[in-house]
Design a protein around this motif. Sequence first.
Motif, PDB file in Angstrom:
ATOM      1  N   ALA A  16     -12.181   4.584   3.414  1.00  0.00           N
ATOM      2  CA  ALA A  16     -12.389   3.586   2.645  1.00  0.00           C
ATOM      3  C   ALA A  16     -12.194   2.370   2.591  1.00  0.00           C
ATOM      4  CB  ALA A  16     -11.558   4.062   1.257  1.00  0.00           C
ATOM      5  N   ARG A  17     -11.308   1.834   3.153  1.00  0.00           N
ATOM      6  CA  ARG A  17     -10.726   0.364   3.434  1.00  0.00           C
ATOM      7  C   ARG A  17     -11.670  -0.108   4.451  1.00  0.00           C
ATOM      8  NH1 ARG A  17      -8.518  -3.341   5.123  1.00  0.00           N
ATOM      9  NH2 ARG A  17      -6.668  -4.420   4.996  1.00  0.00           N
ATOM     10  N   THR A  73      -0.077  12.079  -1.795  1.00  0.00           N
ATOM     11  CA  THR A  73      -0.500  13.371  -1.577  1.00  0.00           C
ATOM     12  C   THR A  73       0.435  14.311  -2.704  1.00  0.00           C
ATOM     13  OG1 THR A  73       0.928  14.414   0.247  1.00  0.00           O
ATOM     14  CG2 THR A  73      -1.084  13.009   0.825  1.00  0.00           C
ATOM     15  N   TYR A  88      -3.426  -2.989   7.999  1.00  0.00           N
ATOM     16  CA  TYR A  88      -3.018  -1.739   8.078  1.00  0.00           C
ATOM     17  C   TYR A  88      -1.758  -1.673   9.085  1.00  0.00           C
ATOM     18  CZ  TYR A  88      -5.349  -1.738  12.518  1.00  0.00           C
ATOM     19  OH  TYR A  88      -5.735  -2.151  13.950  1.00  0.00           O
ATOM     20  N   ALA A 102      -8.451   9.104   5.233  1.00  0.00           N
ATOM     21  CA  ALA A 102      -9.414   8.779   4.124  1.00  0.00           C
ATOM     22  C   ALA A 102      -9.192   7.404   3.533  1.00  0.00           C
ATOM     23  CB  ALA A 102      -9.008  10.066   2.986  1.00  0.00           C
ATOM     24  N   TRP A 103      -8.063   6.993   3.373  1.00  0.00           N
ATOM     25  CA  TRP A 103      -7.685   5.626   3.068  1.00  0.00           C
ATOM     26  C   TRP A 103      -8.150   4.658   4.056  1.00  0.00           C
ATOM     27  CZ3 TRP A 103      -4.835   1.945   5.811  1.00  0.00           C
ATOM     28  CH2 TRP A 103      -4.527   0.647   5.196  1.00  0.00           C
ATOM     29  N   ALA A 104      -8.144   5.030   5.440  1.00  0.00           N
ATOM     30  CA  ALA A 104      -8.767   3.959   6.159  1.00  0.00           C
ATOM     31  C   ALA A 104     -10.229   4.054   6.131  1.00  0.00           C
ATOM     32  CB  ALA A 104      -8.362   4.504   7.752  1.00  0.00           C
ATOM     33  N   THR A 163       0.699  -1.349  -0.013  1.00  0.00           N
ATOM     34  CA  THR A 163       0.025   0.152   0.019  1.00  0.00           C
ATOM     35  C   THR A 163       0.827   1.316   0.077  1.00  0.00           C
ATOM     36  OG1 THR A 163      -1.867  -1.232   1.162  1.00  0.00           O
ATOM     37  CG2 THR A 163      -1.629   1.291   1.237  1.00  0.00           C
ATOM     38  N   ARG A 212       4.454   5.110   2.802  1.00  0.00           N
ATOM     39  CA  ARG A 212       4.602   3.633   2.294  1.00  0.00           C
ATOM     40  C   ARG A 212       4.898   2.709   3.735  1.00  0.00           C
ATOM     41  NH1 ARG A 212       9.648   2.310   2.941  1.00  0.00           N
ATOM     42  NH2 ARG A 212      11.225   3.834   2.734  1.00  0.00           N
ATOM     43  N   ILE A 251       0.395   5.554  -0.346  1.00  0.00           N
ATOM     44  CA  ILE A 251      -0.620   6.699  -0.413  1.00  0.00           C
ATOM     45  C   ILE A 251       0.240   7.764  -0.766  1.00  0.00           C
ATOM     46  CG2 ILE A 251      -2.277   8.146   0.730  1.00  0.00           C
ATOM     47  CD1 ILE A 251      -2.662   5.982   2.757  1.00  0.00           C
ATOM     48  N   ALA A 310      -4.800  11.941   4.637  1.00  0.00           N
ATOM     49  CA  ALA A 310      -4.615  10.882   3.566  1.00  0.00           C
ATOM     50  C   ALA A 310      -4.801   9.705   4.191  1.00  0.00           C
ATOM     51  CB  ALA A 310      -3.186  10.838   2.848  1.00  0.00           C
ATOM     52  N   VAL A 311      -4.048   9.339   5.364  1.00  0.00           N
ATOM     53  CA  VAL A 311      -4.266   8.004   6.079  1.00  0.00           C
ATOM     54  C   VAL A 311      -5.694   7.707   6.434  1.00  0.00           C
ATOM     55  CG1 VAL A 311      -3.492   6.611   8.232  1.00  0.00           C
ATOM     56  CG2 VAL A 311      -1.792   7.965   6.765  1.00  0.00           C
TER      57      VAL A 311
END
Length: 174
Positions: free
Chosen positions: A126-127, A8, A63, A122-124, A4, A14, A6, A119-120
Amino acid sequence: MADTVIETPRLRLRPHRASDYAAALALWQEPDVFRHITGQPIGAEDQWHRVMRFIGHWTAFGYGMFLVEDKATGQMLGEIGLADFHRGLGPDFDGAPEAAWVLGPWAHGQGIAREGMEAVLAWAHARMGAVRIVSMITPLNEASVGLARRLGFEAVRTASYRERPIITFERTLG
């Protein structure tokens, strides 16, 4: 999930690699890094264990903590992400993903922690969907307390962790 990444506008987040050990060790020798977190530098053996634990989080939970790099230069700026540290702070804290961030002093005051954590989160979301995220911060770390609030975390209670005062925070994604 260990692959994974991400991105910005300024950052690449990473998962850690074993080859990040030296940079992570150098980060945790900086007084502005350890002052509010551990109170002392992290030694070589403990830092190796941290990097291995961060790598293992991705396998166990899907994660983990990200190494933060400047996209333009590749320089390590810090560590940001989610973890399950089993801190023993009680059922209102333990078991929920814990948001954590630390940056080297060369990256302070530039909005990098906020950019990375947004960003983290938002990623979390979505996941993982609508999940409760926790964090703990010493009240003396005014910058991190302020960031937590700007990220939507609310103070829950004061407590003690390793004989240091902390504030626990929470936020639900979604």
